[in-house]
Design an enzyme around this catalytic site. Structure first.
Site, PDB file in Angstrom:
ATOM      1  NE  ARG A  52      -3.525  -2.184   2.873  1.00 23.00           N
ATOM      2  CZ  ARG A  52      -3.263  -3.324   3.515  1.00 23.00           C
ATOM      3  NH1 ARG A  52      -2.060  -3.494   4.075  1.00 23.00           N
ATOM      4  NH2 ARG A  52      -4.156  -4.280   3.611  1.00 23.00           N
ATOM      5  CE  LYS A  56      -6.329  -0.660   4.719  1.00 22.13           C
ATOM      6  NZ  LYS A  56      -7.615  -0.859   4.005  1.00 22.13           N
TER       7      LYS A  56
END
Length: 304
Positions: A159, A182
């Site tokens: 990401r 995350k």
């Protein structure tokens, strides 16, 4: 305005989400806003500040009124689904603590929405993007930086937040990278030689000190590189290559997963590389059909 009791309960729940579930500060902020909005609506809907008792009495009609109000404020289906998920999570915890039945809240159906994901680039287009990234700046170290970041997005499936959160501790870059994704979940991703070489080329030219406690990627003025700067590079590149608006930094990660799958990669291995908690998320992300998904499940969970 919500009651002090409700505010205290929300604060305690958020602390638990942070401590026990490892939720990121970004997630905590979103949870706080979503649940506070819900509680504020219910306070106004019932005509005054309420303690925890009335919250246990919320019924189906109250939930419908809240969702109708959100739609009336142009809250999209995807955003409303996220808000409802946060409210359900809070209510599940609150009901267990206070000893009431939260059926009306938990049984509320989430609005349907079409999950939008960036379309993957072709293998050639992905390579063209990487090659052209360094041509977007006349400053050698910035050109090398842009190419290094985009190579990591595609070569490691990162990401953009993960790539930009790397510090000098990642150097010298070896055959793998430790990534904190995350929810502060850790994963190890392999580093292709091309990605390693791109990062090395950037670090040789970077005018700023790169140490274990500093950003790996710097902006032009010496601060940590921002996602917006990378997005601008991708925007410029896609216009030059005639690529669609879906050719974003995140599309490079999407392309990584899709190309790996098309080359025969195992779906569960790709799930681990991407840091997805659920295999179904990886399925949607790569566009794999249900038949192939079931094949993976069968291999992972053979019948006795």
């Amino acid at each position: 305005m919500i009651s002090p009791a409700a505010r205290d309960a929300l604060s305690t729940w958020l602390d638990q989400q942070r401590a026990l579930r490892g939720a990121s500060e970004h997630t905590i902020t979103a949870y706080a806003a979503d649940v506070t909005g819900f509680l504020s609506f219910m306070t106004a809907h019932h005509g005054g500040t309420q303690g925890l008792g009335p919250l246990a009495q919320i019924g189906v009609s109250d939930m419908r009124a809240w969702m109708a109000n959100a739609r009336g404020r142009d809250v999209g289906a995807r955003s409303l689904a996220r808000k409802l998920s946060a409210v359900k999570s809070f209510y599940r915890w609150l009901a267990e603590r206070e000893g009431f039945e939260p059926t009306a809240v938990l049984s509320t159906r989430s609005p349907k929405y079409q999950r939008k994901l960036p379309r993957p680039l072709s293998v050639k287009a992905a390579k063209d993007v990487i090659d052209l990234a360094e041509a977007q700046s006349l400053t050698p170290w910035i050109a090398a930086r842009d190419q290094a970041v985009i190579t990591l997005l595609y070569g490691c499936g990162l990401r953009i937040s993960e790539a930009l959160s790397l510090t000098g501790a990642a150097l010298p870059m070896g055959a793998s990278l430790r990534i904190i994704g995350k929810g502060d979940k850790e994963r190890i991703v392999p580093v292709l030689p091309a990605a390693k070489q791109a990062v090395e080329a950037y670090t040789r030219l970077c005018p700023y000190d790169i140490a274990p406690g500093t950003p790996l990627f710097y902006g032009a003025r010496g601060a940590a590189l921002s996602p917006r700067a990378v997005q601008k590079v991708m925007q410029s590149v896609r216009m030059q290559l005639g690529l669609p608006a879906t050719a974003t930094p995140h599309a490079m990660r999407h392309s990584f997963a899709t190309h790996l799958l098309n080359a025969g990669g195992d779906l569960r291995a790709i799930q681990e590389l991407l840091g997805h908690a659920s295999l179904s998320t990886t399925q949607a992300y790569t566009g794999v059909d249900t038949a192939r998904l079931m094949e993976v499940y069968a291999r992972a969970h053979p019948k006795a």
